[in-house]
Write a protein that holds these residues in place. Structure first.
Motif, PDB file in Angstrom:
ATOM      1  N   UNK A 169      12.952  -2.128   6.605  1.00 17.76           N
ATOM      2  CA  UNK A 169      13.632  -1.205   7.531  1.00 17.76           C
ATOM      3  C   UNK A 169      13.094   0.212   7.375  1.00 17.76           C
ATOM      4  N   UNK A 170      12.622   0.536   6.156  1.00 15.29           N
ATOM      5  CA  UNK A 170      12.074   1.875   5.923  1.00 15.29           C
ATOM      6  C   UNK A 170      10.609   1.974   6.345  1.00 15.29           C
ATOM      7  N   UNK A 171      10.078   0.911   6.945  1.00 18.09           N
ATOM      8  CA  UNK A 171       8.707   0.925   7.443  1.00 18.09           C
ATOM      9  C   UNK A 171       7.665   0.674   6.363  1.00 18.09           C
ATOM     10  N   UNK A 172       8.080   0.143   5.249  1.00 19.81           N
ATOM     11  CA  UNK A 172       7.141  -0.127   4.148  1.00 19.81           C
ATOM     12  C   UNK A 172       6.474  -1.473   4.358  1.00 19.81           C
ATOM     13  N   UNK A 173       5.150  -1.507   4.214  1.00 17.67           N
ATOM     14  CA  UNK A 173       4.386  -2.747   4.429  1.00 17.67           C
ATOM     15  C   UNK A 173       4.435  -3.591   3.146  1.00 17.67           C
ATOM     16  N   UNK A 174       5.319  -4.567   3.150  1.00 18.87           N
ATOM     17  CA  UNK A 174       5.516  -5.414   1.956  1.00 18.87           C
ATOM     18  C   UNK A 174       4.525  -6.576   2.002  1.00 18.87           C
ATOM     19  N   UNK A 175       3.570  -6.590   1.082  1.00 20.58           N
ATOM     20  CA  UNK A 175       2.569  -7.658   1.003  1.00 20.58           C
ATOM     21  C   UNK A 175       2.984  -8.767   0.035  1.00 20.58           C
ATOM     22  N   UNK A 184       0.824  -1.216   0.000  1.00 20.80           N
ATOM     23  CA  UNK A 184       0.000   0.000   0.000  1.00 20.80           C
ATOM     24  C   UNK A 184       0.855   1.263   0.000  1.00 20.80           C
ATOM     25  N   UNK A 185       2.155   1.119   0.292  1.00 16.95           N
ATOM     26  CA  UNK A 185       3.059   2.278   0.399  1.00 16.95           C
ATOM     27  C   UNK A 185       3.877   2.410  -0.890  1.00 16.95           C
TER      28      UNK A 185
END
Length: 327
Positions: A296-302, A246-247
């Protein structure tokens, strides 16, 4: 020319060496073609319209003389050995030549009667079987002038199938067919190949080649770009890295910071899950490093992975042009 693993020219069904055709006025239609078609293959001859495919096929079939170079079909020199070779070859080139005032069935009967190797005692049985094989039994009694383009293509293919052939040469065989007809012809090609017939199939449709062919040669502007097994051609082209998240904007930024090239963000509604793609990293680069940087960058990896390169990717990488450009 980029060369993939190819068959032994001495045992090939088709083998050309420096085959060249220059027309009056100086147009170079085929330029130094070295082609090797292995026995038992479904060989895709791929290139944009105008790339020299049909001119090559006409030289292979002895319909026109090359300006220079050589062509061997079924181990014999062409066009010198046409009388020996052509009875073993079924061909559909530049669309079938039909008698419009005759029915489809009568066209095939006339084709077969003109073949000195055809047995007249089995003619009607073989014509009926050929019509059935291409789905024209119900239309066999209709005059050919009433046939659609796709039906004419089917009838031309039926003519090529009147007798068992060692080699089948098809120039754009699905031209004019609807999607269902295209699927049927592809299935027929696979069946013929499984029976031991070598099929040489020219097309400008990448999807067609990828679905039915075991081997491929790529032509552009009269020159051979590459040839070899279809799987090897696609494997030689790096695929695409795909991240589902989503990011998307942040993911694109991080991938660029990590050295990923050609990053593309698919447009999505705000907050919805989307896709970010980029050039696949070189083999020595660990994919885990990229995943780690995203997390690590706070990205929500789906989702995260590599998409296999397609034949279209390979063509564009080899030629640097889109596939709808006539050469």
């Amino acid at each position: 020319m980029e060369e993939l693993s190819t068959a032994d020219p001495d045992t090939a069904v088709i083998a050309t060496r420096a085959l060249t055709k220059r027309y009056r006025g100086g147009q170079l239609a085929v330029d130094g073609l070295d082609l090797t078609v292995p026995a038992g293959s479904v060989f895709g001859f791929l290139g944009p319209n105008g790339s020299g495919k049909t001119t090559t096929i006409r030289m292979l079939m002895g319909l026109i003389e090359p300006t220079s170079g050589t062509a061997r079909v079924l181990g014999q020199p062409m066009p010198r050995a046409s009388r020996t070779v052509l009875p073993q070859v079924g061909a559909l080139i530049e669309g079938p030549a039909l008698y419009g005032f005759l029915s489809g069935r009568d066209n095939l009967l006339r084709y077969d009667a003109a073949d000195p190797t055809a047995d007249p005692r089995t003619r009607r049985t073989r014509v009926a079987a050929a019509l059935d094989r291409v789905g024209l039994t119900a239309a066999g009694g209709k005059k050919a002038k009433a046939y659609s383009l796709g039906m004419k293509q089917r009838l031309g293919l039926a003519a090529a199938l009147l007798q068992p052939r060692r080699l089948l040469v098809l120039d754009e065989p699905t031209n004019g067919l609807d999607p269902q007809g295209m699927r049927e012809i592809r299935t027929l090609v696979r069946e013929l190949a499984s029976d031991g017939t070598t099929v040489f199939l020219s097309s400008h449709l990448l999807d067609e080649i990828e679905q039915v062919c075991t081997h491929v040669a790529v032509m552009a502007q009269g020159r051979l770009i590459t040839q070899g097994p279809v799987a090897d051609l696609a494997a030689g082209t790096r695929g695409r890295l795909v991240v589902t998240t989503p990011d998307t904007a942040d993911a694109a930024r991080v991938l660029k910071e990590q050295g990923v090239g050609d990053v593309v963000v698919a447009e999505t509604a705000e907050g919805a899950e989307g896709r970010v793609t980029g050039e696949a990293p070189p083999p020595e680069r660990e994919l885990a490093e990229l995943v780690g940087a995203l997390v690590e960058a706070g990205i929500r990896v789906r989702g995260f992975g590599l998409e296999r390169a397609s034949l279209e990717d390979a063509f564009v990488a080899l030629t640097g042009e889109g596939f709808d450009v006539a050469g």
